[in-house]
Motif scaffolding. Structure first.
Motif, short mmCIF file in Angstrom:
data_model
loop_
_atom_site.label_atom_id
_atom_site.label_comp_id
_atom_site.label_asym_id
_atom_site.label_seq_id
_atom_site.Cartn_x
_atom_site.Cartn_y
_atom_site.Cartn_z
N THR A 9 0.85 -1.19 0.00
CA THR A 9 0.00 0.00 0.00
C THR A 9 0.88 1.24 0.00
OG1 THR A 9 -0.05 0.13 2.42
CG2 THR A 9 -1.76 -1.23 1.34
N ALA A 10 0.25 2.39 -0.22
CA ALA A 10 1.00 3.64 -0.17
C ALA A 10 1.61 3.84 1.21
CB ALA A 10 0.09 4.81 -0.54
N GLU A 11 0.89 3.46 2.26
CA GLU A 11 1.41 3.64 3.60
C GLU A 11 2.62 2.74 3.84
OE1 GLU A 11 2.25 5.06 7.19
OE2 GLU A 11 0.90 5.92 5.70
N LEU A 12 2.59 1.51 3.34
CA LEU A 12 3.75 0.64 3.48
C LEU A 12 4.96 1.26 2.78
CD1 LEU A 12 5.17 -1.99 4.25
CD2 LEU A 12 4.31 -2.99 2.11
N ARG A 14 5.57 4.38 2.27
CA ARG A 14 6.06 5.49 3.10
C ARG A 14 6.85 4.98 4.31
NH1 ARG A 14 0.63 7.15 2.38
NH2 ARG A 14 0.42 8.77 0.78
N GLN A 15 6.36 3.90 4.94
CA GLN A 15 7.06 3.34 6.09
C GLN A 15 8.44 2.81 5.71
OE1 GLN A 15 4.17 0.46 7.35
NE2 GLN A 15 3.09 1.91 8.69
N ARG A 18 10.68 5.79 5.29
CA ARG A 18 11.05 6.36 6.59
C ARG A 18 12.13 5.54 7.26
NH1 ARG A 18 5.22 6.46 7.55
NH2 ARG A 18 4.40 8.50 6.90
N ASP A 26 8.72 12.10 2.70
CA ASP A 26 7.65 13.09 2.68
C ASP A 26 7.11 13.36 1.28
OD1 ASP A 26 7.73 13.40 5.41
OD2 ASP A 26 9.22 15.02 5.32
N ARG A 30 1.86 7.39 -4.88
CA ARG A 30 0.64 6.89 -5.50
C ARG A 30 0.99 5.73 -6.42
NH1 ARG A 30 2.07 11.51 -8.24
NH2 ARG A 30 1.88 11.53 -10.53
N TRP A 41 5.35 2.29 -7.69
CA TRP A 41 4.67 3.38 -7.00
C TRP A 41 5.36 4.69 -7.30
CZ3 TRP A 41 0.33 2.90 -3.73
CH2 TRP A 41 -0.14 1.58 -3.59
N ARG A 92 9.54 -5.46 8.07
CA ARG A 92 8.36 -4.79 7.51
C ARG A 92 8.04 -5.29 6.09
NH1 ARG A 92 6.30 -0.30 9.62
NH2 ARG A 92 8.28 0.42 10.54
#
Length: 304
Positions: A9-12, A14-15, A18, A26, A30, A41, A92
């Protein structure tokens, strides 16, 4: 994807950034595309994150691109996705991943090249630059870059399946092209760098011509005929002779005979995948059918 792997996912994404590349975390994220081996992505406007998801081979293919593509890309006249960062496997996400440059354009299976001369010149310039002798340590392809005869079983299987589905109006003409390719003299020159997967979804277009090439996971060394098959698969009618004249060195007759065999294999595969897409089957892509049918028409009816 195995059951132990997280959904991408987009959140994964980003994680992961990070954790390992926080200076990029930041940027807007998408979905760009889901391919055979990887998901892509978008990361801002100029970067992308590629993560393996559907095949076991994808890890090795990404590592290969990371190792070799940065040194090849500066010599290529079309934009390609150049690796910028490497993502290590972690709790992760247990597989490697890449941050690459983003290559703009539309996949040629959805927006095929229409300007024959410009497309022929662009493809010829790209393959002329790529087809340099490869070093001794260059990667071996997944069954690509060798003689077409190595794929006789796959040809027979795919042709039978396509005939059974009613997709081949003249099977004998297809068999004749394949038989001629198998009978052609083998490549006797040095093993050259190959993209080895120049189907329409891996070539990008804009303004009617070819503007980029993506997915170098099958990068390997071997017979240039494997890539020269793209003339039948990617270019519009009326472009092939110009492409052959522009490519350096000019392909000899035996190389073109082998290239036609590779083009038949790609077209049969495209027919199968396109039909699966029309039927809503897993792995199917309806957009692959039309370019595959056009390629077979060119190969069996001598369309220039």
């Amino acid at each position: 994807m195995t059951r132990t792997e997280p959904e991408i996912t987009a959140e994964l994404v980003r994680q992961l950034l990070r954790d390992q590349h926080p200076d990029l975390a930041d940027r807007p994220v998408r979905l760009g595309a889901r391919g055979w081996d990887n998901q892509l992505w978008r990361l801002g406007e100029d970067l992308a994150v590629r993560l393996p998801w559907a095949t076991k081979d994808a890890d090795a293919l990404l590592r290969k691109e990371h190792a070799w593509l940065p040194s090849l890309a500066p010599h290529l006249p079309l934009p390609v996705p150049v690796p910028q960062r490497f993502g290590e496997p972690s709790e992760r996400f247990p597989r490697p991943w890449l941050v690459t440059t983003w290559v703009p354009g539309a996949p040629a299976d959805r927006e095929p090249a229409t300007r024959a001369e410009a497309a022929a010149d662009a493809l010829a310039a790209f393959l002329t630059a790529l087809h340099r002798p490869a070093p001794a340590g260059a990667p071996v392809g997944r069954g690509r870059g060798g003689p077409p005869a190595d794929h006789a079983e796959g040809f027979d299987r795919q042709l039978t399946e396509a005939v059974d589905l009613g997709l081949i109006p003249d099977p004998d003409a297809v068999r004749a092209v394949w038989a001629d390719a198998v009978a052609a003299p083998p490549w006797s020159g040095p093993a050259v760098w190959l993209h080895a997967d120049l189907h329409p979804a891996n070539v990008l277009t804009a303004d009617g011509t070819i503007c980029g090439v993506i997915d170098f996971g099958d990068l390997c060394a071997g017979d240039p005929a494997c890539d020269l098959a793209a003339a039948w698969v990617l270019l519009p009618d009326g472009a092939r002779d110009r492409f052959h004249a522009a490519h350096r060195p000019t392909p000899d007759t035996a190389t073109l005979r082998r290239a036609r065999g590779w083009a038949v294999l790609r077209a049969l595969s495209g027919l199968r995948i396109g039909q699966a897409g029309l039927r809503g089957l897993p792995g199917g892509k309806a957009s692959w059918g039309p370019p595959a049918r056009a390629a077979l028409r060119r190969l069996t009816h001598s369309v220039e």
